[in-house]
Motif scaffolding. Structure first.
Motif, PDB file in Angstrom:
ATOM      1  N   ASP A  46     -13.869  34.888 -26.130  1.00  0.00           N
ATOM      2  CA  ASP A  46     -13.750  33.770 -27.063  1.00  0.00           C
ATOM      3  C   ASP A  46     -14.159  32.463 -26.388  1.00  0.00           C
ATOM      4  O   ASP A  46     -14.656  32.456 -25.250  1.00  0.00           O
ATOM      5  CB  ASP A  46     -12.333  33.692 -27.646  1.00  0.00           C
ATOM      6  CG  ASP A  46     -11.264  33.442 -26.596  1.00  0.00           C
ATOM      7  OD1 ASP A  46     -11.604  32.968 -25.491  1.00  0.00           O
ATOM      8  OD2 ASP A  46     -10.079  33.720 -26.880  1.00  0.00           O
ATOM      9  N   ASN A  47     -13.939  31.369 -27.083  1.00  0.00           N
ATOM     10  CA  ASN A  47     -14.343  30.059 -26.576  1.00  0.00           C
ATOM     11  C   ASN A  47     -13.319  29.437 -25.629  1.00  0.00           C
ATOM     12  O   ASN A  47     -13.488  28.293 -25.188  1.00  0.00           O
ATOM     13  CB  ASN A  47     -14.582  29.102 -27.748  1.00  0.00           C
ATOM     14  CG  ASN A  47     -15.767  29.509 -28.592  1.00  0.00           C
ATOM     15  OD1 ASN A  47     -16.916  29.259 -28.242  1.00  0.00           O
ATOM     16  ND2 ASN A  47     -15.501  30.152 -29.729  1.00  0.00           N
ATOM     17  N   PHE A  48     -12.260  30.163 -25.306  1.00  0.00           N
ATOM     18  CA  PHE A  48     -11.175  29.613 -24.494  1.00  0.00           C
ATOM     19  C   PHE A  48     -11.041  30.319 -23.150  1.00  0.00           C
ATOM     20  O   PHE A  48      -9.999  30.226 -22.493  1.00  0.00           O
ATOM     21  CB  PHE A  48      -9.856  29.702 -25.277  1.00  0.00           C
ATOM     22  CG  PHE A  48      -9.947  29.068 -26.646  1.00  0.00           C
ATOM     23  CD1 PHE A  48      -9.891  27.691 -26.798  1.00  0.00           C
ATOM     24  CD2 PHE A  48     -10.136  29.860 -27.772  1.00  0.00           C
ATOM     25  CE1 PHE A  48      -9.992  27.116 -28.057  1.00  0.00           C
ATOM     26  CE2 PHE A  48     -10.239  29.288 -29.030  1.00  0.00           C
ATOM     27  CZ  PHE A  48     -10.166  27.907 -29.178  1.00  0.00           C
ATOM     28  N   ASN A  66     -11.025  33.567 -22.594  1.00  0.00           N
ATOM     29  CA  ASN A  66     -10.436  34.903 -22.664  1.00  0.00           C
ATOM     30  C   ASN A  66     -11.527  35.963 -22.808  1.00  0.00           C
ATOM     31  O   ASN A  66     -12.461  35.792 -23.597  1.00  0.00           O
ATOM     32  CB  ASN A  66      -9.476  35.011 -23.850  1.00  0.00           C
ATOM     33  CG  ASN A  66      -8.384  33.959 -23.795  1.00  0.00           C
ATOM     34  OD1 ASN A  66      -7.689  33.841 -22.789  1.00  0.00           O
ATOM     35  ND2 ASN A  66      -8.236  33.194 -24.867  1.00  0.00           N
ATOM     36  N   CYS A  67     -11.408  37.034 -22.082  1.00  0.00           N
ATOM     37  CA  CYS A  67     -12.382  38.135 -22.189  1.00  0.00           C
ATOM     38  C   CYS A  67     -11.649  39.461 -22.001  1.00  0.00           C
ATOM     39  O   CYS A  67     -10.900  39.626 -21.030  1.00  0.00           O
ATOM     40  CB  CYS A  67     -13.479  37.993 -21.137  1.00  0.00           C
ATOM     41  SG  CYS A  67     -14.818  39.211 -21.309  1.00  0.00           S
ATOM     42  N   ILE A 112      -4.567  40.334 -26.277  1.00  0.00           N
ATOM     43  CA  ILE A 112      -4.828  40.302 -24.849  1.00  0.00           C
ATOM     44  C   ILE A 112      -5.020  41.739 -24.385  1.00  0.00           C
ATOM     45  O   ILE A 112      -4.708  42.691 -25.104  1.00  0.00           O
ATOM     46  CB  ILE A 112      -3.684  39.615 -24.074  1.00  0.00           C
ATOM     47  CG1 ILE A 112      -2.359  40.377 -24.281  1.00  0.00           C
ATOM     48  CG2 ILE A 112      -3.549  38.159 -24.496  1.00  0.00           C
ATOM     49  CD1 ILE A 112      -1.223  39.849 -23.426  1.00  0.00           C
ATOM     50  N   VAL A 171     -13.889  34.595 -33.818  1.00  0.00           N
ATOM     51  CA  VAL A 171     -14.402  33.878 -32.648  1.00  0.00           C
ATOM     52  C   VAL A 171     -15.395  32.803 -33.076  1.00  0.00           C
ATOM     53  O   VAL A 171     -15.404  31.691 -32.528  1.00  0.00           O
ATOM     54  CB  VAL A 171     -15.043  34.871 -31.654  1.00  0.00           C
ATOM     55  CG1 VAL A 171     -15.830  34.137 -30.570  1.00  0.00           C
ATOM     56  CG2 VAL A 171     -13.970  35.751 -31.025  1.00  0.00           C
ATOM     57  N   ARG A 205     -13.976  29.659 -33.910  1.00  0.00           N
ATOM     58  CA  ARG A 205     -13.316  29.050 -32.751  1.00  0.00           C
ATOM     59  C   ARG A 205     -11.822  29.339 -32.728  1.00  0.00           C
ATOM     60  O   ARG A 205     -11.006  28.497 -32.330  1.00  0.00           O
ATOM     61  CB  ARG A 205     -13.601  27.540 -32.680  1.00  0.00           C
ATOM     62  CG  ARG A 205     -15.092  27.204 -32.658  1.00  0.00           C
ATOM     63  CD  ARG A 205     -15.344  25.771 -32.272  1.00  0.00           C
ATOM     64  NE  ARG A 205     -15.007  25.524 -30.852  1.00  0.00           N
ATOM     65  CZ  ARG A 205     -15.797  25.836 -29.818  1.00  0.00           C
ATOM     66  NH1 ARG A 205     -16.966  26.438 -30.029  1.00  0.00           N
ATOM     67  NH2 ARG A 205     -15.422  25.556 -28.584  1.00  0.00           N
ATOM     68  N   GLN A 206     -11.479  30.565 -33.122  1.00  0.00           N
ATOM     69  CA  GLN A 206     -10.107  31.026 -32.970  1.00  0.00           C
ATOM     70  C   GLN A 206     -10.028  31.903 -31.724  1.00  0.00           C
ATOM     71  O   GLN A 206     -11.018  32.512 -31.310  1.00  0.00           O
ATOM     72  CB  GLN A 206      -9.666  31.822 -34.200  1.00  0.00           C
ATOM     73  CG  GLN A 206      -9.642  31.009 -35.489  1.00  0.00           C
ATOM     74  CD  GLN A 206      -9.043  31.795 -36.639  1.00  0.00           C
ATOM     75  OE1 GLN A 206      -8.076  32.519 -36.461  1.00  0.00           O
ATOM     76  NE2 GLN A 206      -9.622  31.638 -37.818  1.00  0.00           N
ATOM     77  N   PRO A 207      -8.855  32.006 -31.103  1.00  0.00           N
ATOM     78  CA  PRO A 207      -8.719  32.857 -29.917  1.00  0.00           C
ATOM     79  C   PRO A 207      -8.764  34.334 -30.295  1.00  0.00           C
ATOM     80  O   PRO A 207      -8.565  34.703 -31.458  1.00  0.00           O
ATOM     81  CB  PRO A 207      -7.351  32.466 -29.352  1.00  0.00           C
ATOM     82  CG  PRO A 207      -6.600  31.943 -30.530  1.00  0.00           C
ATOM     83  CD  PRO A 207      -7.628  31.271 -31.412  1.00  0.00           C
ATOM     84  N   LEU A 208      -9.029  35.186 -29.317  1.00  0.00           N
ATOM     85  CA  LEU A 208      -9.019  36.624 -29.554  1.00  0.00           C
ATOM     86  C   LEU A 208      -7.666  37.063 -30.097  1.00  0.00           C
ATOM     87  O   LEU A 208      -6.625  36.536 -29.686  1.00  0.00           O
ATOM     88  CB  LEU A 208      -9.310  37.382 -28.254  1.00  0.00           C
ATOM     89  CG  LEU A 208     -10.721  37.241 -27.661  1.00  0.00           C
ATOM     90  CD1 LEU A 208     -10.795  37.988 -26.337  1.00  0.00           C
ATOM     91  CD2 LEU A 208     -11.779  37.748 -28.618  1.00  0.00           C
ATOM     92  N   TRP A 215     -13.331  40.343 -35.771  1.00  0.00           N
ATOM     93  CA  TRP A 215     -13.193  39.613 -34.511  1.00  0.00           C
ATOM     94  C   TRP A 215     -14.359  38.645 -34.315  1.00  0.00           C
ATOM     95  O   TRP A 215     -14.179  37.524 -33.860  1.00  0.00           O
ATOM     96  CB  TRP A 215     -13.138  40.598 -33.342  1.00  0.00           C
ATOM     97  CG  TRP A 215     -11.801  41.214 -33.091  1.00  0.00           C
ATOM     98  CD1 TRP A 215     -10.869  41.571 -34.020  1.00  0.00           C
ATOM     99  CD2 TRP A 215     -11.246  41.560 -31.824  1.00  0.00           C
ATOM    100  NE1 TRP A 215      -9.775  42.123 -33.430  1.00  0.00           N
ATOM    101  CE2 TRP A 215      -9.967  42.137 -32.071  1.00  0.00           C
ATOM    102  CE3 TRP A 215     -11.690  41.465 -30.510  1.00  0.00           C
ATOM    103  CZ2 TRP A 215      -9.149  42.594 -31.045  1.00  0.00           C
ATOM    104  CZ3 TRP A 215     -10.867  41.931 -29.477  1.00  0.00           C
ATOM    105  CH2 TRP A 215      -9.617  42.479 -29.742  1.00  0.00           C
TER     106      TRP A 215
END
Length: 667
Positions: A216-218, A220-221, A324, A315, A318-321, A311
């Protein structure tokens, strides 16, 4: 947030994206070429906009037309699907410059991974293991030959700018390198507009394992585990599954860590796939990264329980995944089989024609069907010949495989060649059933998987003949109902004849084989006199064309589709097409004359390697035909002299037309 999405693609993937968008309440806009006016994806969309003529270069590859369509429709976002412009950095950049949300990674990430040579260099810097090879910019044939000799043979030539097996050649020895290089460069230029190639050592029996990642844009992968895509023909995937058979927890962790490192090295955002080759010793090597959704993404969705298109949309907003890594789990096993319009017995050449009959399995919680075609659609030469994807899920691989067999048995395609029977044979292969697969599986089992069908069984002959009888009865009953004397004995359909025992002769042909059948009407029932046996038969036709039969005291069922004198029998995962020899219509001879060469498929002539008057020998290349962005060389079937060439470079040809004539012996 956006409420209107334009899908810059067609067929199965466009329909699949629409399903998620519609579920989320997002309005969908389709684009289409003149060849797709009545296509399924056009019918499913809330709005559809014509963008050009059939050739993709004039429609689906025209970024300017697609962006103009998005602006005209009021769409705020564009989803590229896969193929066409999905991995085109300039298109992603143009969308964003036009104020449109591009459902995919940043243009810089696409550019970094789109050039395979540059991607290899980036991965080496990131510590991702690579297959020994050459990924440089020097592209002169002599320089590439030197690099090939340094790496050693067998060698793999690959187009730097694309995938899907296009621009790819395996070279076994130095003598074959120049011609393979020329063909790979031509094919790469045609498919991707870039003739640059890279060289890699060819691994003999590797597995093709890919890791699905999401960022995502924050910062997180995560990874959503692996897929095994080893089962391939012509370097293109046919059957994929998740998780990979025999994958250890330790190896999965190592490959996933390398995949995430690869994504982070280019500041990746969105859905992506890191593809690896896994050798027999357990070492793995980076192959390429696909900066888009993959064709085989449904198997990941079934084992993870997550919608990857949803998903992507989250993304892009611009929302988080949603999850986790620790929240992601593997549930069961999923297998996907790609149903293609192609002829496995002719080196998987793409097939064209009209889908006279199409029946796909009924979707359930365990069986998913993704398709962009319907019965009656025309499959032409301009686009990928994928008809449908059959995706099954089970608690174990064995259970999933049983469901795939049943799904294939329930699949019926008539009107053109397809690979259903081939897929069914793969499922029955002992090595595949045991999970022992690699990229050489199909060539290694070619004799078994691609064998020419043997003679018809008595049951197959009986079913076909019984169908003809029942169909004639139905027609006679309809004629009787429409006549002035419906109760006349002359309309009797039981085989009654005045002062005589009634019987009928039927002659069926399967290629060069002839099957004479005599059908006897008797008071106690019907008797078929077949070449190998005599059987009592009875049965009925269902309203949907299914045949319920009792043959020799055993109940069975099948479906037979008739098109004039052609009868296609579908039973037990096998398709057989027979011809009814009827003297009223005669026999149509579609074969070429002595010394002629016939086009194996529709396509465009891109090279002519001979001339009128030239003496040729068996196996000499005569011309090259391009279809579905793949090159197919037509070789001489005999020694002789070229007496005529009927088509020139850039001319389009239809399947079955004569291309070249060869006269006499060449001495």
């Amino acid at each position: 947030m956006f409420d209107t999405l334009l899908i810059a693609n067609r067929g199965e993937i466009a329909c699949r994206i629409m399903a998620t968008a519609t579920r989320l309440g997002i309005r969908t806009v389709a684009v289409y070429s003149e060849a797709d006016t009545d296509s399924r994806h056009v019918q499913l969309a809330d709005e559809a906009i014509l963008i050009g003529p059939p050739p993709a270069r004039d429609s689906y590859l025209r970024a300017d037309k697609i962006i103009a369509a998005a602006q005209r429709s009021g769409a705020q976002a564009v989803h590229p699907g896969y193929g066409f412009l999905a991995e085109n950095a300039e298109f992603a950049r143009a969308c964003r410059e036009a104020g449109l949300v591009f459902i995919g990674p940043p243009a810089g990430a696409i550019a970094a991974m789109g050039d395979k040579s540059r991607a290899k260099q980036l991965m080496a810097t990131a510590g991702v293991p690579l297959v020994p090879g050459y990924h440089g910019l020097e592209q002169e044939p002599e320089a590439l030959q030197r690099q090939a000799d340094r790496i050693g043979y067998p060698l793999l030539l690959k187009a730097s700018a694309g995938g899907g097996g296009k621009g790819m050649r395996v070279v076994e020895n130095p003598q074959d390198f120049p011609s393979a290089l020329a063909a790979a460069k031509r094919e790469a230029l045609s498919a991707f507009g870039n003739e640059q190639v890279l060289l890699e050592r060819y691994l003999r029996r590797p597995r093709h394992i890919e890791i699905q990642i999401f960022a995502d844009n924050f910062g997180n992968c995560v990874h959503l585990f692996e897929r095994d895509c080893s089962l391939q023909r012509r370097h293109q995937k046919v059957i994929e599954e998740a998780p990979a058979p025999g994958m250890s927890v330790e190896l999965r962790g190592q490959m996933a860590a390398a995949a995430i490192a690869a994504a982070q090295a280019i500041d990746y955002v969105g859905a992506g796939t890191i593809e690896f080759l896994l050798d027999e010793e357990g070492s793995f090597y980076f192959m390429e990264m696909n900066t888009r959704l993959q064709v085989e993404h449904p198997v990941t969705e079934l084992i993870s329980g997550h919608d990857l298109v949803e998903w992507q949309l989250l993304v892009a907003e611009r929302q988080p995944l949603p999850c986790i890594q620790e929240q992601l789990r593997i549930s069961g096993h999923a297998i996907e089989a790609r149903l293609y319009a192609e002829d496995p017995l002719r080196d998987f050449l793409p097939a064209t024609g009209t889908l006279q009959h199409l029946r796909l399995p009924e979707a359930t919680a365990q069986i998913r069907v993704d398709s962009g075609v319907r019965q009656g659609d025309r499959i032409g030469i301009h686009y990928d010949p994928l008809l449908a994807k059959l995706i099954v899920h089970g608690e174990t691989r064995e259970q999933a495989l049983r469901r795939l067999r049943r799904a294939l048995d329930a699949t019926e395609v008539v009107g053109l060649n397809c690979n259903r029977d081939f897929l069914r044979r793969v499922c029955d292969n002992e090595e595949f059933s045991g999970g022992r697969i690699d990229t050489g599986f199909i060539p290694r089992h070619q004799e078994e998987l691609l064998s020419v069908p043997g003679p018809l069984s008595d049951e197959q002959l009986a079913l076909t003949t019984l169908y003809l009888l029942l169909q004639r009865r139905q027609q006679a009953q309809l004629q009787a109902q429409d006549s002035f004397e419906p109760n006349s004995p002359w309309h009797e359909t039981s085989g009654w004849r005045l002062n005589s025992h009634n019987y009928h002769h039927v002659l069926l042909r399967d290629g060069d084989r002839e099957y004479p059948v005599i059908l006897h009407y008797r008071p106690e029932g019907l008797l078929l006199e077949l070449p190998g046996a005599s059987l009592e038969v009875s049965g009925s036709l269902d309203p949907d064309g299914g045949l319920q039969a009792t043959i020799g005291g055993r109940r069975c069922q099948a479906r037979i589709i008739r098109n004039g004198l052609e009868l296609t029998l579908l039973q037990k995962g096998v398709t057989r097409t027979l011809h009814l020899d009827d003297p009223l219509y005669g026999v149509l001879d579609l074969q070429g004359g002595e010394g002629s060469l016939i086009a194996p498929m529709p396509g465009k002539i891109i090279a002519v390697h001979t001339a009128i008057g030239a003496m040729v020998e068996t196996g000499d290349p005569l011309l090259t035909l391009e279809a579905m962005k793949m090159e197919h060389t037509i070789n001489s079937p005999k020694n002789g002299t070229v007496s005529d060439i009927f088509f020139q470079i850039d001319e389009m040809v239809e399947e079955g037309v004569q291309l070249i004539a060869i006269a006499g012996e060449g001495g």
